[in-house]
Design a protein around this motif. Sequence first.
Motif, PDB file in Angstrom:
ATOM      1  N   PRO A  52     -28.174 -32.329  64.298  1.00  0.00           N
ATOM      2  CA  PRO A  52     -26.795 -32.560  64.745  1.00  0.00           C
ATOM      3  C   PRO A  52     -25.808 -32.699  63.593  1.00  0.00           C
ATOM      4  N   HIS A  53     -26.287 -33.115  62.415  1.00  0.00           N
ATOM      5  CA  HIS A  53     -25.400 -33.306  61.271  1.00  0.00           C
ATOM      6  C   HIS A  53     -24.940 -31.981  60.660  1.00  0.00           C
ATOM      7  N   ARG A  54     -25.637 -30.886  61.001  1.00  0.00           N
ATOM      8  CA  ARG A  54     -25.303 -29.583  60.442  1.00  0.00           C
ATOM      9  C   ARG A  54     -24.600 -28.678  61.446  1.00  0.00           C
ATOM     10  N   LEU A  55     -24.388 -29.156  62.664  1.00  0.00           N
ATOM     11  CA  LEU A  55     -23.654 -28.368  63.654  1.00  0.00           C
ATOM     12  C   LEU A  55     -22.229 -28.111  63.171  1.00  0.00           C
ATOM     13  N   ALA A  56     -21.671 -26.974  63.570  1.00  0.00           N
ATOM     14  CA  ALA A  56     -20.303 -26.642  63.171  1.00  0.00           C
ATOM     15  C   ALA A  56     -19.301 -27.662  63.694  1.00  0.00           C
ATOM     16  N   SER A  57     -19.644 -28.310  64.801  1.00  0.00           N
ATOM     17  CA  SER A  57     -18.736 -29.290  65.409  1.00  0.00           C
ATOM     18  C   SER A  57     -18.822 -30.676  64.760  1.00  0.00           C
ATOM     19  N   ALA A  58     -19.801 -30.886  63.882  1.00  0.00           N
ATOM     20  CA  ALA A  58     -19.994 -32.209  63.276  1.00  0.00           C
ATOM     21  C   ALA A  58     -18.839 -32.536  62.328  1.00  0.00           C
ATOM     22  N   GLU A  59     -18.231 -33.694  62.531  1.00  0.00           N
ATOM     23  CA  GLU A  59     -17.083 -34.110  61.734  1.00  0.00           C
ATOM     24  C   GLU A  59     -17.526 -34.814  60.455  1.00  0.00           C
ATOM     25  N   ILE A  60     -16.632 -34.842  59.490  1.00  0.00           N
ATOM     26  CA  ILE A  60     -16.777 -35.739  58.345  1.00  0.00           C
ATOM     27  C   ILE A  60     -16.013 -37.012  58.688  1.00  0.00           C
ATOM     28  N   VAL A  61     -16.693 -38.144  58.581  1.00  0.00           N
ATOM     29  CA  VAL A  61     -16.128 -39.440  58.969  1.00  0.00           C
ATOM     30  C   VAL A  61     -15.931 -40.278  57.713  1.00  0.00           C
ATOM     31  N   VAL A  62     -14.786 -40.949  57.640  1.00  0.00           N
ATOM     32  CA  VAL A  62     -14.549 -41.868  56.533  1.00  0.00           C
ATOM     33  C   VAL A  62     -14.043 -43.195  57.081  1.00  0.00           C
ATOM     34  N   GLY A  63     -14.661 -44.281  56.624  1.00  0.00           N
ATOM     35  CA  GLY A  63     -14.240 -45.619  57.030  1.00  0.00           C
ATOM     36  C   GLY A  63     -13.245 -46.182  56.040  1.00  0.00           C
ATOM     37  N   ILE A  64     -12.195 -46.821  56.539  1.00  0.00           N
ATOM     38  CA  ILE A  64     -11.159 -47.350  55.657  1.00  0.00           C
ATOM     39  C   ILE A  64     -10.900 -48.825  55.938  1.00  0.00           C
ATOM     40  N   ASP A  65     -10.334 -49.505  54.922  1.00  0.00           N
ATOM     41  CA  ASP A  65      -9.944 -50.908  55.075  1.00  0.00           C
ATOM     42  C   ASP A  65      -8.632 -51.204  54.369  1.00  0.00           C
ATOM     43  N   GLY A  66      -7.911 -50.148  53.950  1.00  0.00           N
ATOM     44  CA  GLY A  66      -6.631 -50.346  53.293  1.00  0.00           C
ATOM     45  C   GLY A  66      -6.714 -50.539  51.794  1.00  0.00           C
ATOM     46  N   SER A  67      -7.904 -50.474  51.216  1.00  0.00           N
ATOM     47  CA  SER A  67      -8.080 -50.694  49.777  1.00  0.00           C
ATOM     48  C   SER A  67      -7.903 -49.394  49.003  1.00  0.00           C
ATOM     49  N   GLU A  68      -7.758 -49.508  47.666  1.00  0.00           N
ATOM     50  CA  GLU A  68      -7.683 -48.322  46.814  1.00  0.00           C
ATOM     51  C   GLU A  68      -8.982 -47.538  46.875  1.00  0.00           C
ATOM     52  N   ALA A  69     -10.108 -48.237  46.993  1.00  0.00           N
ATOM     53  CA  ALA A  69     -11.400 -47.557  47.102  1.00  0.00           C
ATOM     54  C   ALA A  69     -11.463 -46.711  48.362  1.00  0.00           C
ATOM     55  N   ALA A  70     -10.920 -47.239  49.450  1.00  0.00           N
ATOM     56  CA  ALA A  70     -10.902 -46.477  50.701  1.00  0.00           C
ATOM     57  C   ALA A  70     -10.009 -45.248  50.570  1.00  0.00           C
ATOM     58  N   ASP A  71      -8.883 -45.381  49.860  1.00  0.00           N
ATOM     59  CA  ASP A  71      -8.007 -44.224  49.634  1.00  0.00           C
ATOM     60  C   ASP A  71      -8.746 -43.132  48.872  1.00  0.00           C
ATOM     61  N   LEU A  72      -9.534 -43.510  47.874  1.00  0.00           N
ATOM     62  CA  LEU A  72     -10.309 -42.541  47.116  1.00  0.00           C
ATOM     63  C   LEU A  72     -11.334 -41.859  48.013  1.00  0.00           C
ATOM     64  N   ALA A  73     -11.983 -42.636  48.886  1.00  0.00           N
ATOM     65  CA  ALA A  73     -12.947 -42.059  49.818  1.00  0.00           C
ATOM     66  C   ALA A  73     -12.270 -41.082  50.770  1.00  0.00           C
ATOM     67  N   VAL A  74     -11.047 -41.388  51.203  1.00  0.00           N
ATOM     68  CA  VAL A  74     -10.306 -40.483  52.085  1.00  0.00           C
ATOM     69  C   VAL A  74     -10.042 -39.163  51.384  1.00  0.00           C
ATOM     70  N   ARG A  75      -9.590 -39.227  50.137  1.00  0.00           N
ATOM     71  CA  ARG A  75      -9.308 -37.988  49.399  1.00  0.00           C
ATOM     72  C   ARG A  75     -10.581 -37.168  49.206  1.00  0.00           C
ATOM     73  N   TRP A  76     -11.676 -37.835  48.843  1.00  0.00           N
ATOM     74  CA  TRP A  76     -12.949 -37.130  48.656  1.00  0.00           C
ATOM     75  C   TRP A  76     -13.395 -36.499  49.964  1.00  0.00           C
TER      76      TRP A  76
END
Length: 305
Positions: A9-33
């Motif tokens: 299921p992780h390789r299906l074309a419909s599988a999304e990339i998910v990113v968890g955030i908490d408002g921190s600079e580290a989360a912003d970097l994860a969003v960009r990546w």
Amino acid sequence: MTTQHHDDPHRLASAEIVVGIDGSEAADLAVRWAAETASQRGRSLRIVHGLDLAAAEAVYGIYDVITPPVIDAIRCAGVDMVRTARRLAHQVDPTLIVETEVSEANPARLLIELSETAHLVAIGATGAGGTLSHLGSTLLAVTSHGRGPIVVVRDTGTEQQTRRVGPVVVGADGGPVSETAVAAAFAEASERNTQLVAVHAWSDLYHDRFAGLPYTIPDPHAETAGQAILAEQLAGWQEKYPGVQVIRKVYLSGPRRGLLEWSRSAQLLVLGSRGRGGFRGLLLGSTSNTLMQTAHCPAMVVHPQ
């Protein structure tokens, strides 16, 4: 071009990339990546924030201040976070399909649930190592209990912050958990059109810490045996991904030092959830745990299906 893999299921074309955030600079970097990765792979991005209202009610309730306006303020702050994160993602690629989700759930449970079908789940991490300083128990819970690839995105300490050059590096110990990491590493190296470095430690003991014993292998027989283990574990995958150039490295002891050094030039480090000496009940091995906190590049932890 994303390929369909009906058995994963992780390789299906419909599988999304998910990113968890908490408002921190580290989360912003994860969003960009995560946005860069989604854009390059033609996948949609889901940005999620868990409010954990049950925990908030338990804490604020002690002081009798958990009123409807307080709950509304918590929700509004969460909505603002995902809106900001969405803008960051669209700075990477204005055409990227981005979904956002603000949930009342515990953030770890939310990300673990989404990891069942996500292409990968990304979480940001800060600090120079030694503590799980970003998201704290959430990061540890998701990397331990998540399904599929979980990527801890760390600042490389350079102007580029995260790299899009350099090899993919994987720790390979010949065990069944390592096989899952090797499979993921080949897929990542192929997606990124880069080399794969496979690192094998002949022993789990950290000889270089004691009495000045060497880190490299002085015994040619041990070197040959280690290369044979790598060759056996990599063989089928090299046939499946013939375009991926593989570099094999065998070290005398403890995989942490070799993997940490390679992470200085790598764009991604891939780790199994447990090593060959790990206890069956230990969901995240000590090597993976340590490298998530100290690696100089994003670190991907993969779990057996």
